[in-house]
Scaffold this motif. Structure first.
Motif, short mmCIF file in Angstrom:
data_model
loop_
_atom_site.label_atom_id
_atom_site.label_comp_id
_atom_site.label_asym_id
_atom_site.label_seq_id
_atom_site.Cartn_x
_atom_site.Cartn_y
_atom_site.Cartn_z
N TYR A 119 0.87 -1.18 0.00
CA TYR A 119 0.00 0.00 0.00
C TYR A 119 0.91 1.23 0.00
CZ TYR A 119 -4.27 2.64 1.11
OH TYR A 119 -5.35 3.50 1.07
N GLY A 120 1.03 1.85 -1.16
CA GLY A 120 1.97 2.96 -1.33
C GLY A 120 3.17 2.47 -2.10
N VAL A 121 3.18 2.77 -3.41
CA VAL A 121 4.28 2.28 -4.24
C VAL A 121 5.26 3.43 -4.51
CG1 VAL A 121 4.84 0.89 -6.28
CG2 VAL A 121 2.58 0.69 -5.25
N GLY A 122 5.69 4.10 -3.46
CA GLY A 122 6.70 5.15 -3.55
C GLY A 122 8.09 4.57 -3.39
N ALA A 123 9.02 5.40 -2.90
CA ALA A 123 10.41 4.97 -2.77
C ALA A 123 10.52 3.74 -1.88
CB ALA A 123 11.26 6.11 -2.22
N ILE A 124 9.89 3.81 -0.70
CA ILE A 124 10.00 2.68 0.23
C ILE A 124 9.17 1.49 -0.26
CG2 ILE A 124 9.41 1.92 2.58
CD1 ILE A 124 11.84 3.62 2.66
N GLY A 125 7.95 1.74 -0.69
CA GLY A 125 7.08 0.66 -1.15
C GLY A 125 7.70 -0.12 -2.31
N THR A 126 8.34 0.61 -3.22
CA THR A 126 9.01 -0.02 -4.36
C THR A 126 10.13 -0.95 -3.88
OG1 THR A 126 8.54 1.94 -5.66
CG2 THR A 126 10.23 0.47 -6.51
N ASN A 127 10.92 -0.46 -2.93
CA ASN A 127 12.02 -1.29 -2.42
C ASN A 127 11.51 -2.48 -1.62
OD1 ASN A 127 14.19 0.04 -3.60
ND2 ASN A 127 14.24 1.59 -1.98
N LYS A 174 24.51 10.29 1.50
CA LYS A 174 24.35 8.91 1.04
C LYS A 174 22.89 8.50 0.91
CE LYS A 174 28.70 7.47 3.24
NZ LYS A 174 29.22 6.90 4.48
N ARG A 175 21.98 9.38 1.32
CA ARG A 175 20.56 9.01 1.32
C ARG A 175 19.85 9.45 0.04
NH1 ARG A 175 18.85 7.56 6.52
NH2 ARG A 175 16.91 7.08 5.45
N ARG A 176 18.67 8.90 -0.16
CA ARG A 176 17.91 9.20 -1.38
C ARG A 176 17.34 10.63 -1.33
NH1 ARG A 176 12.53 8.12 0.43
NH2 ARG A 176 12.78 7.21 2.48
N TYR A 177 16.83 11.09 -2.49
CA TYR A 177 16.35 12.46 -2.63
C TYR A 177 15.29 12.88 -1.60
CZ TYR A 177 13.96 16.51 -4.55
OH TYR A 177 13.36 17.73 -4.70
N PRO A 178 14.23 12.10 -1.40
CA PRO A 178 13.20 12.55 -0.46
C PRO A 178 13.76 12.79 0.95
CG PRO A 178 12.42 10.62 -1.68
CD PRO A 178 13.87 10.80 -2.01
N PHE A 179 14.73 11.98 1.34
CA PHE A 179 15.33 12.17 2.66
C PHE A 179 16.10 13.49 2.70
CE2 PHE A 179 18.50 11.93 5.97
CZ PHE A 179 17.82 11.33 7.00
N GLN A 180 16.91 13.75 1.67
CA GLN A 180 17.69 14.99 1.63
C GLN A 180 16.77 16.21 1.62
OE1 GLN A 180 20.83 14.94 -1.31
NE2 GLN A 180 21.54 12.90 -0.71
N ILE A 224 23.78 2.28 10.41
CA ILE A 224 22.75 1.47 9.76
C ILE A 224 22.14 2.30 8.63
CG2 ILE A 224 20.47 0.41 10.06
CD1 ILE A 224 21.21 -0.08 13.00
N PRO A 225 22.29 1.87 7.37
CA PRO A 225 21.71 2.64 6.26
C PRO A 225 20.18 2.60 6.35
CG PRO A 225 22.69 0.60 5.45
CD PRO A 225 22.97 0.65 6.92
N GLY A 226 19.60 3.79 6.47
CA GLY A 226 18.19 3.88 6.82
C GLY A 226 17.21 3.26 5.85
#
Lengths: 343, 343
Positions: free
Chosen positions: A9-17, A170-176, A295-297
């Motif tokens: 439920y939610g196919v965004g950055a996290i959902g995709t991964n 080192k983090r993805r765009y939404p995090f930055q 720990i890579p988030g």
């Protein structure tokens, strides 16, 4: 035994991964995918994941319909940080009779910010016979589940301090973006106050989770977030930061008991910051644990959400927190082996 | 709500410290004490603990009678390391309708060394509606529960190494004796083979616990223990060690999967050794956790046994392991608050 059936439920950055990770695992399959984005609805999930083959799972914007039809054992929910916003989505999942594991940060200990919604959700989950869990790496693990677990060897605890420091580059765009890279300090403050950026969400939830595990009665929680200001030109894959602009965030949550600070959780998420976690427990005995690699988030969030599936499928119904379930651990074998009721 | 009622089974070094610890806690009381030592039987527990006041709990050698009469919610059992030896004691407790938390090392994962006894015990516990748990700091936490928990953030794990190093000079007499201080290397080997000293018990149990949590199928476990030889004169509170004599133990447990080493747990317990724990997980992500202060074993064992009480009182009946219960955490409030069914 059938595969464990999962809805995303939610196919965004996290959902995709999450979806990609599940495809690499045994004894588990994706049976549904929900998203509201017009670019995704109607497409096969395989296409969205960039795979060569279709998965036979079409992204739908009608959660109720697709969840009732596909009957997932568990729905992995990754859409937002605040329970009041995502509450209707969680209810849809529960009403469809599916267990829920959500990345929603404030669901990690929902009784703090949303006591009424929490009670309603707990009642509904029990009626429907499903378990609802808020999890993730933080809140969900580093500042809370792990901290509480480490105190298991302690006779007494006076004070706890948990620090997470990470290199935002080192983090993805939404995090930055959510930690305000490249903003002026004034913009940072304005956007944070207006909710346009969030930086870290969940200091208080982590504190309350630890307190609940230990039996501490917290009388006040403070949450503070300030920009880290660049002293030189910095650059990430997505942002250029000039001296005087925001290079990251430094945040604190402090829990007080009888007006004394007893739990402090600290975050530094800034370009070039060192990657590590540190958990310092003052008590008998004193403990000083440190993970020198950090720990890579993003990996950790995905892993934690999926690794909790066997725990949630075996749990009693209701709205639960991480400290009420058996500890997380990596699922390296067949999911079906860990889900059997007698294991 | 009434206090949690506890029986102490085995009033030796650990049992005594468990009792003292419980006396400092709220919402919990000692209602019975069992020991076979003629110097202890018939005496008030307060006297044995060196207190000025009596506790009104007389040490009895008749476990069945005293447990049936006193109706403890949980019996804390600390008499021996090997399940076959202590099995009749555990059965007495279960038959009396009491939950059990035991320091018995091989009970931490009893299915490895004693599969038949484990099945019998699980059946009996379910019949009587009580929970049986083997716990402690190691096995029970450092090499297993904590290791498994730390993998919760991992998508994959290739290999695990957990190290515990401790200065044996800081430990109590029975510990220094069981690791062979002052023996010749030949005596050490002879006594270890004959079971006259044990050094560490539980390498295999920890490995099997981690493997079970992760869903790894281990095909072989090796356990090796060797003396650490003194290179100079050493002295502890209890032993003098000359060069060439035993100054401690170095031990390993190695778990193999598909003939490849996947889990290694290592112990160094020697006079003057550094105090620390280290857990290294090779996977995605890699993790390197280290506690630079070391966990003092005696305090930690006592704390863990007592801190698990709320978890065990809320668990389903049967023979359980640490990874099937919610994670341990220090109990700092009133025990009754954590035992309520709805918490």
């Amino acid at each position: 035994m059938d595969n464990v059936r999962v809805a995303i439920y939610g196919v965004g950055a996290i959902g995709t991964n999450i979806a990609k990770f599940i495809l690499r695992k045994r004894g588990i399959e994706i049976v549904a995918a929900v998203d509201i984005s017009p670019e995704k609805v109607g497409k096969d999930l395989g296409e969205i994941l960039g795979l060569e083959e279709k998965l036979g799972v079409v992204v739908s914007s009608d959660a109720s319909e697709v969840l009732f039809k596909s009957k997932p054992d568990v729905t992995l929910h990754a859409t937002g940080s605040f329970l009041d916003k995502v509450y209707p989505q969680i209810v849809e999942i529960v009403e469809a009779g599916s267990n829920v594991i959500s990345t929603c940060e404030t669901l990690a200990y929902p009784y703090y910010r949303y006591p009424e919604l929490s009670e309603k959700l707990d009642k509904l989950a029990k009626e429907r016979g499903v378990t609802v869990l808020g999890s993730g790496v933080n809140p969900g693990f580093i500042y809370d589940t792990l901290v509480a677990t480490l105190t298991g060897v302690c006779e007494t605890v006076e004070k706890i301090r948990a620090v997470r420091s990470l290199d935002a580059a080192k983090r993805r765009y939404p995090f930055q973006k959510k930690i305000g890279l490249g903003l002026s300090p004034e913009e940072f403050k304005h956007k944070l106050d207006a909710g346009e950026i969030t930086a870290h969400v969940g200091y208080a939830e982590s504190i309350m989770l630890v307190a609940k595990a230990l039996g501490w009665k917290i009388d006040k929680v403070e949450e503070i977030q300030e920009p880290v200001i660049a002293e030189k030109d910095l650059e990430t894959q997505y942002f250029k930061v000039k001296p005087g602009e925001v290079a990251g965030v430094r945040g604190f949550g402090i829990g007080y008991m009888n007006r004394k600070e007893v739990i402090r959780v600290e975050l530094v998420a800034a370009v070039g910051a060192e990657d590590y976690e540190e958990i310092i427990i003052e008590g008998n005995p004193n403990l000083h644990w440190r993970n020198s690699l950090g720990i890579p988030g993003d990996i950790a969030t995905v892993a934690m959400i999926v690794n909790m599936i066997p725990r949630v499928l075996k749990a009693q119904p209701g709205l639960l927190t991480m400290i009420e379930l058996p500890p997380p651990s990596a699922v390296l074998g067949d999911f079906r082996d860990l889900v059997k009721k007698d294991v």
